[in-house]
Design a protein around this motif. Structure first.
Motif, mmCIF file in Angstrom:
data_model
loop_
_atom_site.group_PDB
_atom_site.id
_atom_site.type_symbol
_atom_site.label_atom_id
_atom_site.label_comp_id
_atom_site.label_asym_id
_atom_site.label_seq_id
_atom_site.Cartn_x
_atom_site.Cartn_y
_atom_site.Cartn_z
ATOM 1 N N ALA A 16 0.871 -1.182 0.000
ATOM 2 C CA ALA A 16 0.000 0.000 0.000
ATOM 3 C C ALA A 16 0.904 1.226 0.000
ATOM 4 O O ALA A 16 1.687 1.427 0.930
ATOM 5 C CB ALA A 16 -0.900 0.001 1.223
ATOM 6 N N ILE A 17 0.773 2.016 -1.040
ATOM 7 C CA ILE A 17 1.702 3.146 -1.219
ATOM 8 C C ILE A 17 0.917 4.411 -1.524
ATOM 9 O O ILE A 17 0.087 4.440 -2.438
ATOM 10 C CB ILE A 17 2.710 2.851 -2.341
ATOM 11 C CG1 ILE A 17 3.532 1.606 -1.988
ATOM 12 C CG2 ILE A 17 3.622 4.040 -2.585
ATOM 13 C CD1 ILE A 17 4.504 1.187 -3.049
ATOM 14 N N LEU A 18 1.206 5.443 -0.743
ATOM 15 C CA LEU A 18 0.571 6.747 -0.944
ATOM 16 C C LEU A 18 1.468 7.603 -1.822
ATOM 17 O O LEU A 18 2.668 7.720 -1.567
ATOM 18 C CB LEU A 18 0.356 7.421 0.411
ATOM 19 C CG LEU A 18 -0.567 8.639 0.445
ATOM 20 C CD1 LEU A 18 -1.970 8.280 -0.010
ATOM 21 C CD2 LEU A 18 -0.587 9.227 1.857
ATOM 22 N N HIS A 19 0.878 8.193 -2.841
ATOM 23 C CA HIS A 19 1.630 9.005 -3.800
ATOM 24 C C HIS A 19 1.197 10.469 -3.710
ATOM 25 O O HIS A 19 -0.004 10.757 -3.655
ATOM 26 C CB HIS A 19 1.392 8.531 -5.239
ATOM 27 C CG HIS A 19 1.868 7.137 -5.512
ATOM 28 N ND1 HIS A 19 1.164 6.021 -5.118
ATOM 29 C CD2 HIS A 19 2.992 6.687 -6.124
ATOM 30 C CE1 HIS A 19 1.826 4.931 -5.496
ATOM 31 N NE2 HIS A 19 2.936 5.307 -6.105
ATOM 32 N N ALA A 20 2.168 11.352 -3.715
ATOM 33 C CA ALA A 20 1.910 12.799 -3.797
ATOM 34 C C ALA A 20 2.699 13.317 -4.993
ATOM 35 O O ALA A 20 3.927 13.344 -4.974
ATOM 36 C CB ALA A 20 2.350 13.500 -2.519
ATOM 37 N N CYS A 21 1.965 13.737 -6.016
ATOM 38 C CA CYS A 21 2.591 14.017 -7.315
ATOM 39 C C CYS A 21 2.409 15.482 -7.688
ATOM 40 O O CYS A 21 1.402 16.112 -7.359
ATOM 41 C CB CYS A 21 1.957 13.152 -8.406
ATOM 42 S SG CYS A 21 1.744 11.407 -7.959
ATOM 43 N N GLY A 22 3.364 15.977 -8.420
ATOM 44 C CA GLY A 22 3.250 17.324 -8.980
ATOM 45 C C GLY A 22 2.432 17.297 -10.246
ATOM 46 O O GLY A 22 1.569 16.432 -10.433
ATOM 47 N N GLU A 23 2.690 18.228 -11.135
ATOM 48 C CA GLU A 23 1.867 18.320 -12.332
ATOM 49 C C GLU A 23 2.216 17.224 -13.328
ATOM 50 O O GLU A 23 3.337 16.698 -13.351
ATOM 51 C CB GLU A 23 1.992 19.698 -12.985
ATOM 52 C CG GLU A 23 3.269 19.939 -13.739
ATOM 53 C CD GLU A 23 3.188 21.238 -14.555
ATOM 54 O OE1 GLU A 23 3.298 22.327 -13.964
ATOM 55 O OE2 GLU A 23 3.022 21.148 -15.785
ATOM 56 N N GLU A 37 5.057 11.465 -17.189
ATOM 57 C CA GLU A 37 6.486 11.328 -16.917
ATOM 58 C C GLU A 37 6.883 12.078 -15.648
ATOM 59 O O GLU A 37 8.048 12.061 -15.254
ATOM 60 C CB GLU A 37 7.283 11.863 -18.112
ATOM 61 C CG GLU A 37 7.024 11.086 -19.392
ATOM 62 C CD GLU A 37 7.640 11.746 -20.610
ATOM 63 O OE1 GLU A 37 8.350 12.758 -20.439
ATOM 64 O OE2 GLU A 37 7.409 11.262 -21.721
ATOM 65 N N GLY A 38 5.941 12.760 -15.058
ATOM 66 C CA GLY A 38 6.222 13.496 -13.836
ATOM 67 C C GLY A 38 6.294 12.565 -12.635
ATOM 68 O O GLY A 38 5.605 11.542 -12.579
ATOM 69 N N HIS A 39 7.088 12.951 -11.692
ATOM 70 C CA HIS A 39 7.367 12.067 -10.568
ATOM 71 C C HIS A 39 6.495 12.369 -9.359
ATOM 72 O O HIS A 39 5.890 13.417 -9.247
ATOM 73 C CB HIS A 39 8.841 12.157 -10.187
ATOM 74 C CG HIS A 39 9.729 11.512 -11.196
ATOM 75 N ND1 HIS A 39 10.107 10.203 -11.118
ATOM 76 C CD2 HIS A 39 10.272 11.992 -12.329
ATOM 77 C CE1 HIS A 39 10.861 9.909 -12.153
ATOM 78 N NE2 HIS A 39 10.976 10.986 -12.905
ATOM 79 N N CYS A 40 6.496 11.420 -8.475
ATOM 80 C CA CYS A 40 5.697 11.499 -7.260
ATOM 81 C C CYS A 40 6.578 11.211 -6.053
ATOM 82 O O CYS A 40 7.537 10.448 -6.140
ATOM 83 C CB CYS A 40 4.561 10.472 -7.276
ATOM 84 S SG CYS A 40 3.511 10.510 -8.749
ATOM 85 N N HIS A 41 6.207 11.813 -4.948
ATOM 86 C CA HIS A 41 6.754 11.355 -3.679
ATOM 87 C C HIS A 41 5.890 10.190 -3.235
ATOM 88 O O HIS A 41 4.662 10.264 -3.269
ATOM 89 C CB HIS A 41 6.710 12.475 -2.644
ATOM 90 C CG HIS A 41 7.217 12.070 -1.291
ATOM 91 N ND1 HIS A 41 6.434 11.415 -0.360
ATOM 92 C CD2 HIS A 41 8.444 12.196 -0.732
ATOM 93 C CE1 HIS A 41 7.160 11.177 0.715
ATOM 94 N NE2 HIS A 41 8.382 11.643 0.517
ATOM 95 N N ASP A 42 6.509 9.097 -2.854
ATOM 96 C CA ASP A 42 5.699 7.977 -2.383
ATOM 97 C C ASP A 42 6.205 7.462 -1.048
ATOM 98 O O ASP A 42 7.383 7.596 -0.710
ATOM 99 C CB ASP A 42 5.624 6.858 -3.427
ATOM 100 C CG ASP A 42 6.972 6.302 -3.812
ATOM 101 O OD1 ASP A 42 7.778 6.004 -2.921
ATOM 102 O OD2 ASP A 42 7.223 6.171 -5.015
ATOM 103 N N GLN A 43 5.269 6.928 -0.304
ATOM 104 C CA GLN A 43 5.603 6.361 1.004
ATOM 105 C C GLN A 43 4.647 5.226 1.304
ATOM 106 O O GLN A 43 3.479 5.243 0.912
ATOM 107 C CB GLN A 43 5.544 7.415 2.099
ATOM 108 C CG GLN A 43 4.175 8.033 2.286
ATOM 109 C CD GLN A 43 4.166 9.125 3.347
ATOM 110 O OE1 GLN A 43 5.194 9.689 3.673
ATOM 111 N NE2 GLN A 43 2.993 9.416 3.888
ATOM 112 N N THR A 44 5.164 4.245 2.018
ATOM 113 C CA THR A 44 4.349 3.105 2.401
ATOM 114 C C THR A 44 3.300 3.529 3.411
ATOM 115 O O THR A 44 3.586 4.279 4.344
ATOM 116 C CB THR A 44 5.243 2.001 2.994
ATOM 117 O OG1 THR A 44 6.222 1.637 2.017
ATOM 118 C CG2 THR A 44 4.418 0.787 3.375
ATOM 119 N N MET A 45 2.087 3.067 3.199
ATOM 120 C CA MET A 45 0.982 3.422 4.109
ATOM 121 C C MET A 45 0.989 2.529 5.340
ATOM 122 O O MET A 45 1.394 1.395 5.293
ATOM 123 C CB MET A 45 -0.355 3.297 3.366
ATOM 124 C CG MET A 45 -0.500 4.249 2.203
ATOM 125 S SD MET A 45 -1.962 3.923 1.200
ATOM 126 C CE MET A 45 -3.268 4.243 2.370
#
Lengths: 239, 160
Positions: A155-162, A231-239
């Protein structure tokens, strides 16, 4: 009668604008999902992969108008939120000609939706209960043929830019809606034989050799960072 | 590194001797103004440069359509000459091999102090060694801009 015609005309003028002010959410595994890993884009260890299904379970999807623009460099997005919600279960192989699968379309205020948060989360029920991402298909190499099912419970939470891609997405106006995209980069999992073996992606990718005996395997996404926005990246972290 | 020199050169060259009235229609005047140049560099956090990356530039008056496009040089650099008559947030995307990064630069309307980097960008998961892209913007007036002004393309920019 004249009044009725005027009202009808007014409705015709208003309705298209209202219906166009929407934001549509798509998911994509790009052409590696729909076409598979084929020559010369084999896996980093030389396997051709043909997928019959790639099931992803996505939840907690929110589009954001962030100011200053969120750069995908941390877990928290600040701005005006527009919730898509979820959960959404999607087969990335069953996509349109642009390799996209529509998940949802919602009304949206005009603005630039320049950030997207979402979770890859295990399905609470159904055929793949407990799994967040499942690959089914056939792998081939040097005359060997292997039927596989690969699945992860991560389970991974993603916070992505544009969104970054051929077009700039996320601009909703009074006259036109827009779209955003959750994109899974499968080469981060399997690597690419047409890229240098010492490239960062290939060094970290799992490849397919570990699953070459076929059947069901579970894997972990670890730090592979499969989730993107185009192609934009995300910050991700395990939930 | 941010380089800002509030130097703007204006050079008007005219002949010292006025030509005959009948030749005035052929008088030529050259005006040179040192332009603002924004240098953008793309690289991966493992040190690899975004050599030959595709570059898309979006101006503030039409942020959905590229104002210009180009290609990064063999050091992952791209030089942008923004139209200072379009003040506001300029957005630059750099894309290569399935990876993309974004940076925003605020360009002001005051030509004496026209550019300032208000945001540098590092898109990508900071914990990822494989994927993070780093883009650095340099903004300045001066000799660099002058030297490259004459390589300017239609649309107002040139890649190095």
């Amino acid at each position: 009668m004249k009044h009725a015609a005027l009202i009808a005309s007014a409705l015709m003028l208003v309705a298209p604008a209202a219906s166009a002010t929407t934001l549509t959410l798509f998911a994509s595994g790009e052409d590696l999902a729909t076409e598979g890993f084929t020559e010369p884009r084999l896996t980093k260890d030389g396997w051709a992969l043909e997928f019959s299904r790639i099931i992803a379970h996505v939840d907690q999807v929110t589009a954001w108008q962030s100011e200053p623009p969120f750069m995908g460099d941390g877990p928290d997005i600040e701005g005006t939120a527009l919730e898509f919600g979820g959960p959404f279960t999607v087969d990335l192989v069953d996509a349109d000609d642009a390799d996209l699968v529509e998940l949802a379309r919602i009304d949206a205020d005009p603005g630039f939706y320049n950030a997207l948060s979402w979770a890859l989360s295990p399905a609470p029920q159904g055929e793949f209960e407990g799994f967040s991402l499942v690959f089914e298909g056939i792998a081939r190499r040097d005359g060997d043929e292997v039927t596989f099912t690969l699945a992860t419970r991560d389970a991974i939470l993603h916070a992505c830019g544009e969104y970054v891609g051929d077009t700039r997405k996320g601009f909703v106006t009074e006259d036109a809606g827009s779209e955003l995209e959750i994109t899974l980069h499968l080469d981060h999992l399997f690597g690419r034989a047409d890229r240098p073996a010492d490239s960062a992606t290939n060094l970290e990718a799992l490849g397919f050799d570990a699953f070459a005996d076929g059947g069901m395997h579970e894997f972990t996404l670890g730090d592979l960072h499969v989730g993107h926005v185009g192609e934009g990246h995300c910050h991700d972290q395990t939930m | 590194m941010i380089r800002r020199c509030n130097v703007a050169l204006a050079l008007v060259v005219a002949l010292g001797v006025l030509p005959p009235q009948s030749l005035l229609a052929h008088a030529a005047y050259l005006t040179a103004q040192e332009p603002k140049v924004i240098s953008i560099r793309g690289q991966y956090d493992n040190g690899d440069l975004m050599e030959g990356a595709q570059v898309l530039v979006f101006a503030p008056d039409n942020p959905a359509e590229p104002w210009t496009t180009g290609t990064a040089d063999d050091l992952g650099r791209f030089l942008l000459f923004p139209d200072t008559s379009l003040p506001g947030r300029w957005t630059i995307q750099m894309r290569q091999a399935g990876h993309g990064a974004v940076i925003h630069v605020e360009v002001g309307a005051d030509s004496a102090d026209a550019a300032a980097v208000l945001a540098t960008a590092a898109t990508g998961a900071p914990q990822s060694l494989a994927q993070q892209l780093v883009m650095i913007a340099l903004v300045g007036w001066g000799a660099l801009g002058t030297a490259l002004y004459f390589r300017r393309r239609r649309g107002g920019n040139a890649s190095a």
